[in-house]
Motif scaffolding. Structure first.
Motif, PDB file in Angstrom:
ATOM      1  N   SER A 147      41.484  18.966 -28.502  1.00 30.73           N
ATOM      2  CA  SER A 147      41.962  20.063 -27.661  1.00 30.73           C
ATOM      3  C   SER A 147      40.862  20.487 -26.702  1.00 30.73           C
ATOM      4  O   SER A 147      39.673  20.308 -26.970  1.00 30.73           O
ATOM      5  CB  SER A 147      42.380  21.246 -28.533  1.00 30.73           C
ATOM      6  OG  SER A 147      43.459  20.895 -29.363  1.00 30.73           O
ATOM      7  N   VAL A 148      41.259  21.041 -25.560  1.00 31.63           N
ATOM      8  CA  VAL A 148      40.267  21.519 -24.604  1.00 31.63           C
ATOM      9  C   VAL A 148      39.424  22.621 -25.232  1.00 31.63           C
ATOM     10  O   VAL A 148      39.816  23.262 -26.219  1.00 31.63           O
ATOM     11  CB  VAL A 148      40.943  22.038 -23.310  1.00 31.63           C
ATOM     12  CG1 VAL A 148      41.621  20.900 -22.570  1.00 31.63           C
ATOM     13  CG2 VAL A 148      41.922  23.169 -23.609  1.00 31.63           C
ATOM     14  N   ASP A 149      38.243  22.843 -24.657  1.00 28.23           N
ATOM     15  CA  ASP A 149      37.267  23.801 -25.191  1.00 28.23           C
ATOM     16  C   ASP A 149      37.590  25.211 -24.675  1.00 28.23           C
ATOM     17  O   ASP A 149      37.126  25.615 -23.609  1.00 28.23           O
ATOM     18  CB  ASP A 149      35.856  23.369 -24.755  1.00 28.23           C
ATOM     19  CG  ASP A 149      34.758  24.188 -25.404  1.00 28.23           C
ATOM     20  OD1 ASP A 149      35.048  25.268 -25.947  1.00 28.23           O
ATOM     21  OD2 ASP A 149      33.591  23.749 -25.339  1.00 28.23           O
ATOM     22  N   LEU A 150      38.383  25.937 -25.423  1.00 29.68           N
ATOM     23  CA  LEU A 150      38.811  27.266 -24.987  1.00 29.68           C
ATOM     24  C   LEU A 150      37.640  28.248 -24.906  1.00 29.68           C
ATOM     25  O   LEU A 150      37.646  29.161 -24.071  1.00 29.68           O
ATOM     26  CB  LEU A 150      39.890  27.803 -25.929  1.00 29.68           C
ATOM     27  CG  LEU A 150      41.205  27.000 -25.952  1.00 29.68           C
ATOM     28  CD1 LEU A 150      42.183  27.619 -26.931  1.00 29.68           C
ATOM     29  CD2 LEU A 150      41.818  26.919 -24.558  1.00 29.68           C
ATOM     30  N   LYS A 151      36.627  28.048 -25.757  1.00 27.40           N
ATOM     31  CA  LYS A 151      35.453  28.924 -25.691  1.00 27.40           C
ATOM     32  C   LYS A 151      34.725  28.763 -24.363  1.00 27.40           C
ATOM     33  O   LYS A 151      34.264  29.736 -23.765  1.00 27.40           O
ATOM     34  CB  LYS A 151      34.504  28.629 -26.857  1.00 27.40           C
ATOM     35  CG  LYS A 151      35.017  29.108 -28.209  1.00 27.40           C
ATOM     36  CD  LYS A 151      33.988  28.882 -29.302  1.00 27.40           C
ATOM     37  CE  LYS A 151      34.483  29.416 -30.641  1.00 27.40           C
ATOM     38  NZ  LYS A 151      33.477  29.190 -31.724  1.00 27.40           N
ATOM     39  N   LEU A 168      39.284  24.068 -15.736  1.00 26.99           N
ATOM     40  CA  LEU A 168      38.332  22.978 -15.532  1.00 26.99           C
ATOM     41  C   LEU A 168      37.140  23.111 -16.475  1.00 26.99           C
ATOM     42  O   LEU A 168      36.618  22.109 -16.974  1.00 26.99           O
ATOM     43  CB  LEU A 168      37.870  22.956 -14.074  1.00 26.99           C
ATOM     44  CG  LEU A 168      38.927  22.491 -13.062  1.00 26.99           C
ATOM     45  CD1 LEU A 168      38.477  22.777 -11.635  1.00 26.99           C
ATOM     46  CD2 LEU A 168      39.228  21.005 -13.241  1.00 26.99           C
ATOM     47  N   SER A 169      36.704  24.325 -16.744  1.00 28.71           N
ATOM     48  CA  SER A 169      35.620  24.530 -17.712  1.00 28.71           C
ATOM     49  C   SER A 169      36.070  24.164 -19.118  1.00 28.71           C
ATOM     50  O   SER A 169      35.322  23.549 -19.884  1.00 28.71           O
ATOM     51  CB  SER A 169      35.142  25.986 -17.670  1.00 28.71           C
ATOM     52  OG  SER A 169      34.405  26.240 -16.498  1.00 28.71           O
ATOM     53  N   ALA A 170      37.299  24.521 -19.466  1.00 26.51           N
ATOM     54  CA  ALA A 170      37.817  24.179 -20.783  1.00 26.51           C
ATOM     55  C   ALA A 170      37.948  22.667 -20.951  1.00 26.51           C
ATOM     56  O   ALA A 170      37.698  22.116 -22.028  1.00 26.51           O
ATOM     57  CB  ALA A 170      39.163  24.859 -21.004  1.00 26.51           C
ATOM     58  N   ILE A 171      38.314  21.977 -19.876  1.00 26.01           N
ATOM     59  CA  ILE A 171      38.457  20.523 -19.925  1.00 26.01           C
ATOM     60  C   ILE A 171      37.105  19.844 -20.124  1.00 26.01           C
ATOM     61  O   ILE A 171      36.961  18.939 -20.955  1.00 26.01           O
ATOM     62  CB  ILE A 171      39.118  20.009 -18.627  1.00 26.01           C
ATOM     63  CG1 ILE A 171      40.594  20.401 -18.587  1.00 26.01           C
ATOM     64  CG2 ILE A 171      38.972  18.475 -18.494  1.00 26.01           C
ATOM     65  CD1 ILE A 171      41.276  20.157 -17.257  1.00 26.01           C
TER      66      ILE A 171
END
Length: 349
Positions: A10-14, A43-46
């Protein structure tokens, strides 16, 4: 395929929340840049980075033919697929123009064009010479669908080795709106009439014929909507399978992928049904005029960046949306914070 799916997280939600907080320190009212801020957060979460990069982009166009074209479902003959591949190779198509505008790498991949192609600038990864007529038999065998998915995965790996930071996946294949409509009707549980549009420009009588052809194919193939790979093999296309693999590989490599129009979104839906975690890596470029596109977007809970009345394919709408990703990353990287600029971030009482 299974190996790549195992690598998808999963993408980085933090990381996304860190960016959200940072955006509120920039010299603007909180949230005032709207969807652009949400894009930066995604884009940061990705990527897991506060200041992600999306340059350079890579454009990959997968081309293949469809046996169902013999049923007269398209305004153009099947030969146009190969002719358009030559146009791509010569740099004369819309996607070439838009790719040059954004300084994108371009790769054209023959995953299933019916005729034999030996064109400079075209990667030959032909799984078979077009699909079978899905009204009569399965479009392809399960192992062929998997092989086409692997073609898409390999193309993303090549783009990554060439230092691409963002992916734009396009397609070319006469009758591929027919295959996509059939897949979507099954995967989304919708009527065929509600998802079929004009495609390449058919008239109302031809559209009614197209609906009837797809209904016959769905009844004959009896694909299980809970088995996305079976739906893909029975009703889909080789380029749709390759695009599905591309989205899986994008997620496994933590790379943002801009999804184009109707056909691309059906491939994205297929990838997400195979592995739901893929959804977080997808950015939807534009809303197509094809009625089925809204159905597919709803199934993915997606809101596209642009709505320009387009229905070309090739990755064209995704390429036009790409500068918005550039703007989002530039905003995070270059805007001053309130502290840096010596600007008060408090409202006057």
């Amino acid at each position: 395929m299974h190996a790549i799916v195992d690598h998808i997280q999963s993408v980085d939600l933090k990381a996304g929340e860190t960016t959200r907080r940072y955006l509120d320190t920039l010299t603007k009212p909180p949230g005032s840049l709207g969807a652009l801020e949400e894009l930066a957060i995604q884009l940061s979460a990705i990527t897991g980075e506060l200041k992600p990069q999306v340059m350079p982009p890579a454009v990959i166009v997968f081309a293949a033919d469809h046996g169902v074209a013999v049923e007269g479902v398209s305004a153009f003959p099947q030969e146009v697929t190969a002719q358009m591949v030559a146009n791509f190779a010569n740099g004369g198509a819309a996607i070439n123009v838009f790719a040059r505008q954004i300084s994108a790498q371009v790769e054209i991949v023959d995953v299933g064009v019916a005729s034999s192609l030996t064109l400079p600038g075209v990667t030959s990864s032909k799984v078979r010479a077009g699909t079978a007529n899905m009204v009569v038999e399965d479009a392809m065998q399960a192992d062929q669908a998997l092989a086409a998915i692997e073609v898409g995965i390999a193309a993303i790996e090549r783009a990554k080795k060439a230092a691409a930071k963002c992916l734009i996946v396009g397609e070319m294949g006469i009758a591929n709106t027919t295959a996509s409509s059939a897949m979507l009707a099954v995967l989304a549980g919708e009527s065929v009439a509600s998802v079929v549009g004009a495609g390449t420009g058919i008239n109302p009588q031809q559209q009614a014929h197209k609906v009837a052809v797809i209904e016959r194919a769905i009844a004959a193939r009896n694909a299980d909507p809970q088995a996305p790979l079976a739906v893909l093999a029975k009703l889909g296309g080789l380029e749709i399978a390759a695009m599905t693999g591309a989205y899986l590989a994008a997620a496994a490599n933590q790379m943002p992928a801009i999804v184009d129009g109707f056909i691309a979104t059906v491939a994205a839906l297929t990838a997400c049904r195979i592995c739901p975690a893929v959804r977080g890596y997808l950015i939807f470029g534009h809303r197509s005029q094809e009625p089925g596109h809204d159905v597919a977007l709803t199934a993915l809970e997606a809101r596209p960046l642009l709505d320009m009345g387009m229905r070309l394919g090739e990755g064209s709408g995704a390429a036009l949306a790409y500068p918005l990703l550039q703007a989002a990353t530039s905003m995070v990287a270059e805007m001053a914070t309130f502290n840096d600029a010596g600007v008060s971030d408090k409202a006057t009482p």
